[in-house]
Design a protein around this motif. Structure first.
Motif, short mmCIF file in Angstrom:
data_model
loop_
_atom_site.label_atom_id
_atom_site.label_comp_id
_atom_site.label_asym_id
_atom_site.label_seq_id
_atom_site.Cartn_x
_atom_site.Cartn_y
_atom_site.Cartn_z
N TYR A 156 4.34 8.04 -12.02
CA TYR A 156 5.24 6.99 -11.54
C TYR A 156 6.67 7.44 -11.69
O TYR A 156 6.97 8.46 -12.30
CB TYR A 156 5.02 5.67 -12.30
CG TYR A 156 4.49 5.83 -13.68
CD1 TYR A 156 5.27 6.37 -14.69
CD2 TYR A 156 3.18 5.47 -13.98
CE1 TYR A 156 4.76 6.54 -15.97
CE2 TYR A 156 2.68 5.64 -15.25
CZ TYR A 156 3.47 6.17 -16.24
OH TYR A 156 2.96 6.34 -17.50
N GLU A 176 2.27 10.36 -7.76
CA GLU A 176 2.90 9.04 -7.80
C GLU A 176 2.35 8.11 -6.72
O GLU A 176 2.02 6.95 -6.99
CB GLU A 176 4.42 9.20 -7.64
CG GLU A 176 5.21 7.92 -7.86
CD GLU A 176 6.70 8.17 -7.80
OE1 GLU A 176 7.42 7.26 -7.35
OE2 GLU A 176 7.15 9.26 -8.20
N SER A 177 2.23 8.61 -5.50
CA SER A 177 1.75 7.75 -4.41
C SER A 177 0.28 7.39 -4.59
O SER A 177 -0.13 6.25 -4.34
CB SER A 177 1.96 8.43 -3.05
OG SER A 177 1.25 9.65 -2.98
N LYS A 226 0.12 4.76 -7.37
CA LYS A 226 0.60 3.45 -6.93
C LYS A 226 -0.47 2.73 -6.12
O LYS A 226 -0.73 1.54 -6.32
CB LYS A 226 1.88 3.58 -6.11
CG LYS A 226 2.45 2.22 -5.67
CD LYS A 226 3.72 2.38 -4.86
CE LYS A 226 4.31 1.01 -4.53
NZ LYS A 226 3.36 0.17 -3.76
N ILE A 228 -1.56 0.78 -9.46
CA ILE A 228 -0.54 -0.26 -9.54
C ILE A 228 -0.77 -1.35 -8.50
O ILE A 228 -0.74 -2.55 -8.82
CB ILE A 228 0.87 0.34 -9.39
CG1 ILE A 228 1.16 1.30 -10.55
CG2 ILE A 228 1.92 -0.77 -9.36
CD1 ILE A 228 2.54 1.95 -10.49
N ASP A 229 -1.01 -0.96 -7.24
CA ASP A 229 -1.25 -1.97 -6.20
C ASP A 229 -2.51 -2.78 -6.50
O ASP A 229 -2.55 -4.00 -6.28
CB ASP A 229 -1.38 -1.30 -4.83
CG ASP A 229 -0.04 -0.77 -4.32
OD1 ASP A 229 0.99 -1.09 -4.93
OD2 ASP A 229 -0.04 -0.03 -3.31
#
Length: 365
Positions: free
Chosen positions: A45, A83-84, A87, A91-92
Motif C-alpha cells: 500500500y 499495491e494494486s 487494494k 482493501i476493496d
C-alpha cells in the motif's frame, strides 16, 4: 531434507520477508543451513498511508528492515509492488464487506490472494523449489501427503488465518517456525545478529493507519455513513445508528441508547440499513452456514455422525461441532453447545485434533 533427493546447495527457496522478526529468522535459518535463499518483500500500500502507523507490516520501514537483513545475510532481495493487487483483493473487499453488514477478516484474504497466490506463482517463475514463510503453523507429511497442523506455540499459532491455503499451495510451501516458540525465534534472531530481533509484532489490520477502520471506509466510500434505525430484536425502535460500518456482532459499547441494561448488536441488515440489538442470550447460536469452503483433507466430508473442533474467530479456544456437507462449497455447522457472537464475515476453521481439515466464511443469518 526439504526437497527429496536435493541437497540444500541445489535447493532454491524464496522467503516471503515482511520485515519482521519471524520472516527474517526464517531467511537466516535457511541461509545458515546452506539453501539458496531469495528474499521477496511486497509493497502492499501507499507509503504515505502507513508510515504513521506503528507496527504495520509491508510498510516503508519494514521494506528497509527486510533489505538490511538480506544484505547482512548476503542473499538476493527483491521488492514487488503489489499495491494494486492488494487494494483490489483485500482493501476493496474489506470495505465492501462492511457495507454489506459483514465483519471481514483481511489477514485471511491477504494470505488467500496476494501472498499464497500471486507471490507463490512468482516464486515458481523464479525457478524456486518452494516458498518459505514465517507463519507459526506446521506442515506434516502423512503417507507422503502434506497436512496443515497447528503450530507448537499455541499462543502464536496462525493456522486459523491459513485455512484457505489450497492443497497445491500447501505442497509448495514450507513453515520453518512451526516447531518453535516466539521466544526461541527471537533468540535465534539475536544469535544471527538481525536488526529485527526485538522488533514488535505487526498489527492485525495493517493498512488502517490509526486503527479506526470506519474512517478508512468513509474516506474510500464517502456515502457509507448513512444513518438508520436501531431496533430491538422484538421489533420496537430504540434509536438511530451512525451507519452500519460502525457496528459488529456482539458490540455493546457505543450504541448510544439508554434502556437501563446492557444491549448487544445481534444482527445487521444492510439491505434495510437496520442494526438489531438484544440481550446477551440473543447472541447465542448453535447452527450456522459457511461458504467458499476450502477442504484440505484428501477425503471429502461425509454427513456421518462425527464431531470436529471448530474455531469461529482467531482468539476462540474451539468448540465441538457436527459438520454437514451442503454441496456447492457450503457446509452447515451445528455446535454442541451454544456460542455467542458468531459473526458473518469471519472464518470458521475445522480441526481434527491439531490438523486443519478446512474452513469457510460464516454466512449471514
Amino acid at each position: 531434507m526439504l526437497i527429496p533427493n536435493k541437497s540444500p546447495s541445489d535447493t532454491t527457496v524464496v522467503v516471503a520477508m515482511s520485515g519482521g522478526v519471524d520472516s527474517s529468522t526464517v531467511a537466516a535459518m535457511l541461509h545458515h543451513e546452506g539453501f539458496k535463499v531469495i528474499g521477496i518483500t511486497l509493497q502492499l500500500y501507499d507509503h504515505g498511508m502507513v508510515l504513521a502507523k506503528k507496527g504495520a507490516c509491508c510498510a516503508g520501514q519494514d521494506i528497509y528492515d527486510a533489505k538490511m537483513v538480506a544484505d547482512k545475510l548476503g542473499i538476493p532481495h527483491y521488492v514487488l509492488n503489489y499495491e494494486s493487487k492488494f487494494k483490489e483483493a483485500v482493501i476493496d473487499d474489506f470495505v465492501d464487506s462492511y457495507l454489506q453488514g459483514y465483519t471481514p477478516l483481511p489477514c485471511v484474504r491477504c494470505n488467500q490472494s496476494v501472498k499464497f497466490k500471486d507471490l507463490l506463482e512468482f516464486a515458481k517463475e523464479l525457478g524456486a523449489d518452494c516458498l518459505a514463510t514465517g507463519h507459526y503453523v506446521k506442515k506434516v507429511f502423512n503417507k507422503n501427503m502434506p497436512e496443515m497442523h497447528r503450530g507448537l506455540d499455541l499462543d502464536k499459532d496462525q493456522s486459523y488465518f491459513l485455512f484457505a491455503t489450497t492443497k497445491k499451495q500447501l505442497d509448495f510451501t514450507y513453515f520453518p517456525l512451526g516447531d518453535l516458540t516466539k521466544t526461541q525465534t527471537r533468540k535465534l534472531a539475536n544469535d544471527f545478529g538481525l536488526i529485527t530481533a526485538d522488533k514488535e509484532d505487526s498489527q492485525d489490520i495493517c493498512f488502517v493507519p490509526d486503527g479506526k477502520y470506519a474512517n478508512l471506509i468513509s474516506k474510500l466510500k464517502p456515502n457509507s455513513n448513512t444513518k438508520g434505525k436501531i431496533l430491538h430484536v422484538e421489533g420496537y425502535e430504540l434509536g438511530e445508528h451512525e451507519g452500519i460500518i460502525n457496528y459488529t456482532i456482539g458490540q455493546r459499547k457505543g450504541l448510544k441508547i439508554a434502556v437501563g441494561k446492557p444491549l448487544y448488536v445481534v444482527k445487521i441488515d444492510s439491505d434495510q440499513n437496520i442494526v438489531y440489538v438484544g440481550d446477551q442470550e440473543h447472541l447465542e447460536k448453535t447452527t450456522f452456514t459457511i461458504s467458499d469452503v476450502n477442504w484440505l483433507d484428501e477425503k471429502p466430508l461425509t454427513n456421518e455422525e462425527k464431531e470436529f473442533t471448530v474455531k469461529i474467530r482467531s482468539t476462540h479456544q474451539g468448540s465441538y461441532a457436527r459438520i454437514s456437507n451442503l454441496g456447492g462449497s457450503r457446509m452447515e455447522v451445528c455446535l454442541l453447545t451454544p456460542e455467542k457472537s458468531i459473526t458473518p464475515g469471519q472464518a470458521c476453521v475445522i480441526y481434527d485434533k491439531s490438523r486443519v481439515l478446512g474452513g469457510g466464511w460464516i454466512e449471514k443469518f
